[in-house]
Enzyme design. Sequence first.
Site, PDB file in Angstrom:
ATOM      1  CG  ASP A 161       6.006   9.130   0.639  1.00 49.89           C
ATOM      2  OD1 ASP A 161       6.138  10.314   0.246  1.00 49.89           O
ATOM      3  OD2 ASP A 161       6.334   8.732   1.765  1.00 49.89           O
TER       4      ASP A 161
ATOM      5  CE  LYS B 213      -4.163  -1.937   2.139  1.00 52.46           C
ATOM      6  NZ  LYS B 213      -3.705  -3.268   2.542  1.00 52.46           N
TER       7      LYS B 213
END
Length: 452
Positions: free
Chosen positions: A300, A297
């Site tokens: 960024d 997951k």
Amino acid sequence: MESKKEFFLECYKLGIIKFGRFTLKSGIESPFYVDLRPLASDPKILKKLANYLLEMLPLDNFDIICGVPYAALPMATAMSLESYLPLIIKRKEAKAYGTKKLIEGIYEKGQNCLLVEDVITSGKSLVETIEEVENEGIKVSDIVVVLDREQGGKEKLEAKGYKVHSLFNISEVVEILREVNYIDDEEVARIQDFVNGNQVVFEEKKRLSYEQKLEVAEHSFAKKILEIAIEKRSNLIASADFITTKELLDFADIVGPHIVALKTHIDILNDFDADETILPLKDLATKHNFLLMEDRKFADIGNTQELQFSYGTYKISNWADLVTSHVIGGSKSLDCFMNVGVVAILGMSSQGTLTDAHYREEALKIIENHPSIIGCVAQNQVSDQLLLFTPGVNLATSGDDKGQQYNSPEHVIKNYGTDFIIVGRGIYKADEPEQEALRYKNEGWKAYQDSL
């Protein structure tokens, strides 16, 4: 209390059913027209109607209530006041400003919602409403309608697994009106002939088979997982949330024959070693023909994600076939994922998630256009070109104490259009994980075949 027949005749005086020749929205000419909106203008009748509807239902089953816009909204409101069930409001379409919500009110994911409708014909408006309500993580199991036109809608919804409670049907009310000489036998026969000859079951878009999706798939890993699904007759992805390498490898070996992919959280291992963990894991994936899906997951900026993907202790790019990633960083943040299939996070199954309708709308623009994305994690189908991966699948329970909400394989495949079910604790916490993996494989495949 007056009889149901007396109550209907009281309602009829408000002009809720007219007889003659009426062109319906579908273009069909009907000998009768039903409009229950006048009921909202008589508070006494509306109150009685609410109580009649509530008496039909197992009220302990429901947490909230919602009316299908617009005619059923006052009915649902009256039922809420009489039962103390909290009301939520479903909009026809999301606002273009403010919160941009489709569902207004106070609710929590996982709650069970009673849907209220005035008239059911084909059931199309109810199917659309159910999809939008369930997309918010709210469950729907029961629907209550005032009048069933007996033209196929009730049966359509019941075939999907929903319980439909109707206060009246058209045959019943026609018989009541004939008994009091409001219509004659000839009119009754004309109405019955119309109903019998005009079953209006709307055509839903049929899901594509794995073979059809394989024909249009462009990404190599989209093709690979579809090929495995067809070969193994499985749509099962098993989560392997273990903290030791031995547990992970033992689990992969016993469930491997039944799965299309093994979903890992590699960073929770307390004894990770590239040679001792990854090499034998890859061997097992080859042996049993499944993909490795690292549920990292990512969330960024692109540069950071590239470092997390290719460097550090785990070097995910060296071994993962699939990775999960949020799209909150924008399209460019996903460009770092080369030689891997990305499963994007469009929605989450946990209670209180912030992936609302506006987020999904914006995220979907990225998901549909990025070449590395093969599909998404979501609670509903988004397009034929994307594979749909649905977590939170469990045959045994409805949730846990940490906000996780569960659905059955049949429910997500039939009603969400799911391509691949993701099962965690239902398998790895089972006393006999191999048998449970086989059970989920069989249940998932049967649900897929039944949905075609």
